[in-house]
Design a protein around this motif. Structure first.
Motif, PDB file in Angstrom:
ATOM      1  N   TYR A 114       0.833  -1.209   0.000  1.00 52.12           N
ATOM      2  CA  TYR A 114       0.000   0.000   0.000  1.00 52.12           C
ATOM      3  C   TYR A 114       0.866   1.258   0.000  1.00 52.12           C
ATOM      4  N   PHE A 115       1.933   1.222   0.791  1.00 53.03           N
ATOM      5  CA  PHE A 115       2.835   2.380   0.814  1.00 53.03           C
ATOM      6  C   PHE A 115       3.558   2.535  -0.528  1.00 53.03           C
ATOM      7  N   VAL A 116       3.938   1.405  -1.137  1.00 52.99           N
ATOM      8  CA  VAL A 116       4.594   1.444  -2.442  1.00 52.99           C
ATOM      9  C   VAL A 116       3.637   1.991  -3.505  1.00 52.99           C
ATOM     10  N   ALA A 117       2.382   1.527  -3.470  1.00 53.37           N
ATOM     11  CA  ALA A 117       1.391   1.988  -4.446  1.00 53.37           C
ATOM     12  C   ALA A 117       1.203   3.501  -4.368  1.00 53.37           C
ATOM     13  N   LYS A 118       1.264   4.036  -3.155  1.00 54.01           N
ATOM     14  CA  LYS A 118       1.127   5.487  -2.990  1.00 54.01           C
ATOM     15  C   LYS A 118       2.393   6.205  -3.442  1.00 54.01           C
ATOM     16  N   ASP A 119       3.547   5.692  -3.013  1.00 52.19           N
ATOM     17  CA  ASP A 119       4.824   6.343  -3.320  1.00 52.19           C
ATOM     18  C   ASP A 119       5.130   6.331  -4.817  1.00 52.19           C
ATOM     19  N   LYS A 120       4.831   5.235  -5.497  1.00 53.07           N
ATOM     20  CA  LYS A 120       5.150   5.095  -6.923  1.00 53.07           C
ATOM     21  C   LYS A 120       4.083   5.700  -7.829  1.00 53.07           C
ATOM     22  N   GLY A 121       3.028   6.237  -7.227  1.00 52.66           N
ATOM     23  CA  GLY A 121       2.005   6.908  -8.027  1.00 52.66           C
ATOM     24  C   GLY A 121       0.955   5.986  -8.624  1.00 52.66           C
ATOM     25  N   PHE A 122       0.902   4.728  -8.159  1.00 57.60           N
ATOM     26  CA  PHE A 122      -0.083   3.782  -8.723  1.00 57.60           C
ATOM     27  C   PHE A 122      -1.510   4.196  -8.368  1.00 57.60           C
ATOM     28  N   TYR A 123      -1.693   4.709  -7.158  1.00 58.01           N
ATOM     29  CA  TYR A 123      -3.021   5.197  -6.773  1.00 58.01           C
ATOM     30  C   TYR A 123      -3.369   6.455  -7.584  1.00 58.01           C
ATOM     31  N   LYS A 124      -2.407   7.337  -7.705  1.00 55.10           N
ATOM     32  CA  LYS A 124      -2.628   8.574  -8.438  1.00 55.10           C
ATOM     33  C   LYS A 124      -3.004   8.281  -9.890  1.00 55.10           C
ATOM     34  N   ASP A 125      -2.344   7.273 -10.465  1.00 54.44           N
ATOM     35  CA  ASP A 125      -2.650   6.891 -11.850  1.00 54.44           C
ATOM     36  C   ASP A 125      -4.097   6.447 -12.013  1.00 54.44           C
ATOM     37  N   GLU A 126      -4.682   5.942 -10.934  1.00 58.12           N
ATOM     38  CA  GLU A 126      -6.075   5.487 -10.956  1.00 58.12           C
ATOM     39  C   GLU A 126      -7.044   6.601 -10.558  1.00 58.12           C
ATOM     40  N   GLY A 127      -6.491   7.795 -10.326  1.00 50.35           N
ATOM     41  CA  GLY A 127      -7.344   8.913  -9.929  1.00 50.35           C
ATOM     42  C   GLY A 127      -7.741   8.861  -8.469  1.00 50.35           C
ATOM     43  N   LEU A 128      -6.879   8.261  -7.646  1.00 52.18           N
ATOM     44  CA  LEU A 128      -7.178   8.109  -6.219  1.00 52.18           C
ATOM     45  C   LEU A 128      -6.220   8.925  -5.363  1.00 52.18           C
ATOM     46  N   ASP A 129      -6.737   9.440  -4.283  1.00 53.38           N
ATOM     47  CA  ASP A 129      -5.954  10.118  -3.253  1.00 53.38           C
ATOM     48  C   ASP A 129      -6.120   9.287  -1.988  1.00 53.38           C
ATOM     49  N   VAL A 130      -5.118   8.466  -1.672  1.00 57.20           N
ATOM     50  CA  VAL A 130      -5.240   7.476  -0.606  1.00 57.20           C
ATOM     51  C   VAL A 130      -4.516   7.925   0.664  1.00 57.20           C
ATOM     52  N   ASP A 131      -5.235   7.904   1.767  1.00 54.72           N
ATOM     53  CA  ASP A 131      -4.677   8.200   3.091  1.00 54.72           C
ATOM     54  C   ASP A 131      -4.529   6.881   3.835  1.00 54.72           C
ATOM     55  N   ILE A 132      -3.299   6.532   4.216  1.00 51.20           N
ATOM     56  CA  ILE A 132      -3.026   5.274   4.901  1.00 51.20           C
ATOM     57  C   ILE A 132      -2.838   5.555   6.388  1.00 51.20           C
ATOM     58  N   LYS A 133      -3.729   5.012   7.201  1.00 53.79           N
ATOM     59  CA  LYS A 133      -3.692   5.242   8.644  1.00 53.79           C
ATOM     60  C   LYS A 133      -3.092   4.032   9.359  1.00 53.79           C
ATOM     61  N   PRO A 134      -1.986   4.218  10.087  1.00 47.36           N
ATOM     62  CA  PRO A 134      -1.395   3.099  10.819  1.00 47.36           C
ATOM     63  C   PRO A 134      -2.294   2.656  11.966  1.00 47.36           C
ATOM     64  N   GLY A 135      -2.143   1.391  12.346  1.00 48.34           N
ATOM     65  CA  GLY A 135      -2.873   0.873  13.491  1.00 48.34           C
ATOM     66  C   GLY A 135      -1.984   0.842  14.713  1.00 48.34           C
ATOM     67  N   GLY A 136      -2.360   0.050  15.683  1.00 47.99           N
ATOM     68  CA  GLY A 136      -1.596  -0.058  16.921  1.00 47.99           C
ATOM     69  C   GLY A 136      -2.353  -0.890  17.926  1.00 47.99           C
ATOM     70  N   PRO A 137      -1.786  -1.083  19.114  1.00 47.66           N
ATOM     71  CA  PRO A 137      -2.400  -1.969  20.111  1.00 47.66           C
ATOM     72  C   PRO A 137      -3.769  -1.519  20.596  1.00 47.66           C
ATOM     73  N   ASN A 138      -4.068  -0.244  20.452  1.00 49.78           N
ATOM     74  CA  ASN A 138      -5.362   0.259  20.935  1.00 49.78           C
ATOM     75  C   ASN A 138      -6.307   0.643  19.799  1.00 49.78           C
ATOM     76  N   ILE A 139      -5.984   0.181  18.594  1.00 50.13           N
ATOM     77  CA  ILE A 139      -6.812   0.510  17.426  1.00 50.13           C
ATOM     78  C   ILE A 139      -7.410  -0.768  16.852  1.00 50.13           C
TER      79      ILE A 139
END
Length: 327
Positions: free
Chosen positions: A42-67
């Motif tokens: 998912y991070f690679v898809a955002k960094d390399k512009g794969f999401y952008k190429d599809e017309g997407l603006d993707v926000d990736i939210k990390p998780g954690g022990p309390n999420i």
């Protein structure tokens, strides 16, 4: 006149740029755990512009022990989440209508490890001993395995369960006879702590035929009634699988991209490269299409353990991956 035309052209270009930026479809992805190579695709898809190429603006939210991803999406905080099928089915029965739209992980990375010089040589030897287990939905495979093996857990049961933190300290501190690890994470921590593979007895859930689906992509079922949302998810899955393919082929670069997105400073490049290599094994030749046999095995396990009380209907769909692969 020339100045006026130039000004109009400049204004039009600015307007078009603004419109293009505005037109990008926003997608919020909630991860199951912290920023690491477990989610590199998912991070690679955002960094390399794969999401952008599809017309997407993707926000990736990390998780954690309390999420809890299930709670985040139920509260409107995400469009799509990464989750384990057992936890998703449990949430579904509690009223969160999660639907698996893609399954990037073909194999499971869950294992139980025990010191080779300890008392446990087989699963039957768990009886009378303490096993470290993760909770927050991650306990489902272990309880399903114990149910299959006829071993009872809980107070007065055959096996004592220690709620394990997401590290290997219970093994190091000898608080448990065995602990759970992921092949791509805690197993590496155990090895770094001196528990090399020759010093461990390893119970791999896949090898035991007890592996349940891990790290799938889930959305709320009612959202799939919206054609625009479905089209957005097709684009998201297609770009994500492209990200995973690139990450597998370029593990060092993928690790760097993950590190660039980690705001905690807790990750190391060496561990992320190791993790990416192990994750690639779990991805295998996956195209993102959920394997029905793997789903049926997962469903049967959670039903047998009474984690869910009735057979779910509509817990997964191939519609999104079918459309993504066609294009």
């Amino acid at each position: 006149m020339k100045k006026t035309i130039a000004s109009l052209m400049l204004g039009s270009a600015i307007a078009l740029t603004s419109f293009a930026a505005h037109a990008a479809d926003k997608v919020t992805l909630q991860l199951k755990w912290v920023t690491q190579a477990q989610f590199a695709g998912y991070f690679v898809a955002k960094d390399k512009g794969f999401y952008k190429d599809e017309g997407l603006d993707v926000d990736i939210k990390p998780g954690g022990p309390n999420i809890a991803p299930e709670q985040v999406i139920a509260g409107g905080g995400a469009d799509v989440i990464v989750d384990w099928m057992g936890a998703a089915l449990a949430a579904r029965e509690k009223g969160v209508p999660l639907v698996n739209i893609a399954q990037p992980y073909k194999n499971a990375g869950l294992e139980i490890v025990c010191p080779k010089d300890g008392p446990i040589k087989s699963v039957a030897d768990f009886k009378g001993h303490t096993i470290g287990v993760w909770f927050f939905g991650n306990e489902v495979p272990f309880f399903a395995l114990m149910n299959r093996e006829g071993l009872k857990t809980g107070d007065g049961g055959d096996v004592k369960v220690l709620q394990q933190s997401f590290d290997v300290q219970p093994l190091i501190q000898k608080q448990a006879d065995c602990i759970h690890v992921m092949t791509y994470n805690e197993l590496g921590q155990a090895i770094d702590a001196g528990y090399t593979l020759d010093k461990l007895t390893v119970f791999n859930y896949t090898d035991m035929g007890a592996n349940l689906l891990e790290d799938g992509l889930y959305v709320l079922g009612d959202k799939l009634k919206d054609d625009a949302f479905k089209a957005k998810m097709v684009k998201f899955v297609r770009a994500s699988m492209k990200g995973w393919s690139y990450a597998k082929d370029h593990p060092e670069e993928a690790a760097d991209i993950v590190m660039d997105n980690d705001t905690t400073g807790a990750q190391t490049k060496a561990h992320q490269v190791y993790m990416m290599g192990e994750v690639a094994k779990l991805l295998g030749d996956s195209t993102g299409v959920l394997d029905e046999a793997a789903y049926n095995r997962t469903e049967a396990a959670v039903l047998a353990q009474k984690i869910i009380t009735k057979k779910p209907d509509g817990a997964w769909t191939h519609d999104i991956t079918d459309a993504a692969m066609k294009q």
